[in-house]
Scaffold this active site. Structure first.
Site, mmCIF file in Angstrom:
data_model
loop_
_atom_site.group_PDB
_atom_site.id
_atom_site.type_symbol
_atom_site.label_atom_id
_atom_site.label_comp_id
_atom_site.label_asym_id
_atom_site.label_seq_id
_atom_site.Cartn_x
_atom_site.Cartn_y
_atom_site.Cartn_z
ATOM 1 N N SER A 418 0.823 -1.210 0.000
ATOM 2 C CA SER A 418 0.000 0.000 0.000
ATOM 3 C C SER A 418 0.850 1.250 0.000
ATOM 4 O O SER A 418 0.321 2.335 -0.180
ATOM 5 C CB SER A 418 -0.986 0.020 1.167
ATOM 6 O OG SER A 418 -0.528 -0.672 2.255
ATOM 7 N N HIS A 439 -3.867 -3.801 -5.708
ATOM 8 C CA HIS A 439 -4.040 -3.311 -4.343
ATOM 9 C C HIS A 439 -5.470 -3.512 -3.858
ATOM 10 O O HIS A 439 -6.381 -2.803 -4.286
ATOM 11 C CB HIS A 439 -3.644 -1.818 -4.293
ATOM 12 C CG HIS A 439 -3.665 -1.238 -2.921
ATOM 13 N ND1 HIS A 439 -4.286 -0.059 -2.613
ATOM 14 C CD2 HIS A 439 -3.136 -1.701 -1.769
ATOM 15 C CE1 HIS A 439 -4.132 0.186 -1.317
ATOM 16 N NE2 HIS A 439 -3.442 -0.796 -0.795
ATOM 17 N N GLU A 451 -7.375 -1.517 -6.774
ATOM 18 C CA GLU A 451 -6.578 -0.620 -7.627
ATOM 19 C C GLU A 451 -5.528 -1.434 -8.383
ATOM 20 O O GLU A 451 -4.853 -2.283 -7.794
ATOM 21 C CB GLU A 451 -5.892 0.441 -6.762
ATOM 22 C CG GLU A 451 -6.884 1.412 -6.137
ATOM 23 C CD GLU A 451 -6.234 2.369 -5.135
ATOM 24 O OE1 GLU A 451 -6.738 3.486 -4.977
ATOM 25 O OE2 GLU A 451 -5.244 1.980 -4.481
ATOM 26 N N ASN A 489 -6.327 5.870 -0.867
ATOM 27 C CA ASN A 489 -5.684 6.341 0.355
ATOM 28 C C ASN A 489 -5.235 7.792 0.228
ATOM 29 O O ASN A 489 -5.204 8.535 1.205
ATOM 30 C CB ASN A 489 -4.495 5.446 0.715
ATOM 31 C CG ASN A 489 -4.964 4.104 1.267
ATOM 32 O OD1 ASN A 489 -6.116 3.979 1.688
ATOM 33 N ND2 ASN A 489 -4.115 3.106 1.238
#
Ligand code: NAI
Length: 650
Positions: A418, A439, A451, A489
């Site tokens: 991440s 991800h 992702e 994020n």
């Protein structure tokens, strides 16, 4: 009479088989031209009544996916009330007519049977559902901000009772063939090999149609109707607010006041379908539906299919990624440092399969597909290898250098990192272009978005294959550039940081959560931080915010980390957690401007990241924010929201 979308044949028993095969489409959807043909068909049957009629699909993709959304989309966009009313009445009246014909009718359902498709099936006298894993029945209109206007609100409660009908209609939930039979929605649930004979036998026997048991009848048609409606309203109000999501409330009203008859509400009344269609929520939710299709469309035309996936790291993420892939029918080998570390993942997988598959044989098959592999032998044979080990650059580099020489040359090499730039992880590879990021989000089984990260060197074909793989396992792929925090994020971090600053200023967690709910977020940011884990939030904050974030670290967050109060997983974070629930006091009144204050940094970051090309365009960015962060879906996403607010930067 010849039909474009229907194929008609009559068998030796005089039963008419109506094969639905919408021209020029891979999936059957019902729009004005198909409804017109069905009306012409009923005219023909009036003139020469058959012994019985079976409606079935000639498409592999299922029975009927629903009404043609594009037609509703253009009506919602143009606000054309007259066109909306015409389309709604055309479907409703046609199904009324079908439900009243003298000859017996039956819907033979295999695969998807949704919305207007299920309403057609419910207008038939009988329904036979094929017990295949792909058979799903439901009325998902509420998810588009509208209501089942072609008789669904009227007929579903009469088949399965009002409480169960609300449970489906107010959430958009679907049921499989067995559950449909248990509920009374299907008369029979049978294997495919006997579906034709079953349908024929029912029509020949022509038994009385399914009736509600008396207790359900009391709740649906008797004195308890008002109580059931009030109860349903209370349940909905716990989840959503009427000003954001009027549709579920409209469904209850249409049922209670008008028995589901769409002719009766006056235009402008909150339970009238044209009113719902004119609301910005329907427009935005229909757009979101299109965005979901757009995410999936990224995988169209790529013929990469994984048969074997190897996952390295059986922790929180790797274990659940492996379980998910096996659930979706792929053979999976799962590697970790020793067997004891793999065992908890296998146990979690068993729990997931029990919940999702229910059927003993299918649970066993899924468990068989998931194999512990401490030696890592699977890496040599797999089509896709996903690394989900500790977030440590040196260890990840070592794993991929080894993989490059052991794995098949055409295997997809993916990392679930991440925060570590792909370029660094790939730096030791002979061909760094082989590495792609896939991800996932936590919890894997619930989060739809994945992702697909391209580093500076990632080969375009590798990223394309990763996209196809994500689609293969029924997740929504979002192509992203390798940049700190990727997309989800990146935009979440400033929102959570602002929340932490508010906490430092002394604003109560409950008030902050309430402010976000008032905006339309599904969960408040303080609760979200506790769920994600405060350690994870701090790490993400640093990745996205860099040294500056570290220097200005929010004080209460730092204190929680120091005290090892990390949120839900430790039983205490900003809230105390009991039985998986945060213990909250009553939220105070939300001060004016607080919702906007929390959301503004997220919007600003989304604009910045879009300008940097982290996602390809604003539509995909909106989709990522909705499916990855739960950004208030009724707004249509951060960019759509800013446009509606008149912010030209969006
Ligand atoms: P975790 O600590 O729960 O699991 C890591 C596992 O990898 C452990 O079981 C460990 O024994 C194993 N492992 C370590 N070195 C290994 C090696 N050389 N060979 C085989 N196994 C090895 O970690 P978690 O949370 O599952 O994270 C894994 C990756 O996923 C990290 O890169 C993290 O950044 C990423 N990620 C984590 C998310 C989260 O919410 N926890 C969300 C999205 C990505």
């Amino acid at each position: 009479m010849s039909y474009e979308h229907l194929k008609l044949s009559t068998d030796e028993h005089g039963i008419a088989w109506v094969g639905i095969d919408v021209a020029g489409a891979s999936v059957n959807t019902l729009g004005t031209p198909v409804l017109a043909e069905l009306a012409a068909l009923l005219d023909a049957f009036d003139a020469a009544p058959p012994k019985g009629v079976v409606f079935h699909s000639l498409k592999d993709s299922g029975f009927i996916a629903g009404a043609n959304i594009q037609e509703f989309e253009s009506i919602a966009r143009d606000g054309d009330v007259a066109a909306a009313t015409r389309l709604i009445h055309a479907g409703y009246d046609l199904y009324e007519r079908l439900s009243g014909v003298r000859y017996p009718t039956l819907a033979l359902i295999r695969g998807f049977c949704m919305g207007g498709g299920l309403e057609l099936a419910m207008a038939c006298r009988y329904r036979v559902a094929v017990d295949d894993p792909g058979t799903r029945m439901g009325l998902p209109e509420v998810m588009l901000g509208i209501l089942p206007a072609w008789g669904g609100v009227k007929r579903l409660p009469q088949l399965i009772g009002a409480p169960a009908a609300f449970d489906l209609m107010l959430t958009g939930k679907t049921v499989d063939a067995k559950k449909a039979k248990r509920l009374g929605l299907a008369d029979e649930a049978v294997p495919a090999r006997i579906m034709g004979n079953t349908a024929r036998a029912i029509l020949q026997a022509n038994p009385p149609p399914h009736r509600l048991p008396w207790s359900q009848n009391l709740l649906t048609n008797g004195v308890l109707r008002g109580y059931v409606a009030a109860q349903a309203r209370r349940q909905v109000a716990k989840r959503v607010r009427a000003e954001h999501y009027p549709a579920p409330f409209a469904i209850i009203d249409l049922w209670q006041k008008y028995h589901g008859d769409v002719h009766r509400p006056t235009v402008g009344e909150s339970c009238s379908m044209p009113t719902l269609l004119g609301h910005s929520t329907a427009r935005n939710l229909i757009r979101v539906f299109g965005l979901r299709e757009r995410l999936k469309a990224q995988a169209k035309g790529i013929d990469f299919r994984a048969k074997h996936v190897h996952v390295i790291g059986a922790g929180v993420m790797g274990g659940d990624i492996a379980a998910w892939c096996a659930l979706r029918g792929i053979r999976v080998t799962l590697q970790d440092l020793d067997a004891a570390r793999v065992a908890p993942a296998i146990k979690r997988a068993a729990d997931l399969y029990k919940k999702r598959l229910r059927d003993e044989r299918r649970i066993r098959d899924a468990m068989d597909r998931l194999q512990p592999d401490v030696a890592g032998a699977g890496a040599r044979k797999a089509d896709v290898i996903i690394e989900a080990i500790v977030e440590n650059l040196a260890v990840k580099q070592r794993v991929f250098t080894e993989l490059e020489s052991n794995a098949r040359p055409d295997a997809l090499l993916a990392t679930n990192t991440s925060s570590i730039p792909l370029e660094q992880i790939a730096s030791g590879l002979k061909d760094p272009g082989r590495l792609v990021g896939i991800h996932f989000f936590n919890p894997v089984a619930q989060m739809m978005l994945v992702e697909v990260i391209s580093g500076a060197q990632t080969h375009a074909e590798v990223a394309r294959n990763a996209t196809a793989f994500v689609d293969q396992i029924d997740k929504l792929p979002l192509a992203c550039k390798s940049a700190p925090g990727f997309w989800v994020n990146r935009i979440l971090a400033p929102y959570l940081t602002e929340t932490m600053r508010c906490l430092d200023e002394g604003i109560a967690p409950e008030t902050l959560d309430e402010a976000a709910l008032a905006f339309g977020m599904p969960m408040g940011p303080v609760e979200l931080a506790d769920v994600v884990g405060l350690d994870v939030c701090a790490a993400v904050g640093q990745v996205v915010g860099g040294k500056e974030a570290l220097a200005n670290a929010p004080k209460r967050l730092a204190a929680k980390l120091e005290a090892k109060e990390l949120g839900k997983k430790t039983g205490r974070g900003f809230y105390t957690w009991v039985d998986g629930k945060p213990q909250k006091s009553a939220a105070g009144a939300v001060p004016p401007g607080l919702s906007e204050r929390l959301i503004a940094p997220m919007l600003a970051e989304a604009n910045k990241a879009l300008a940097e090309g982290v996602v390809e365009n604003d539509a995909l960015g909106d989709a990522g924010a909705i499916f990855g962060c739960g950004f208030a879906p009724f707004t249509g996403g951060p960019f759509n929201y800013q446009r509606a607010q008149g912010n030209s930067a969006a």
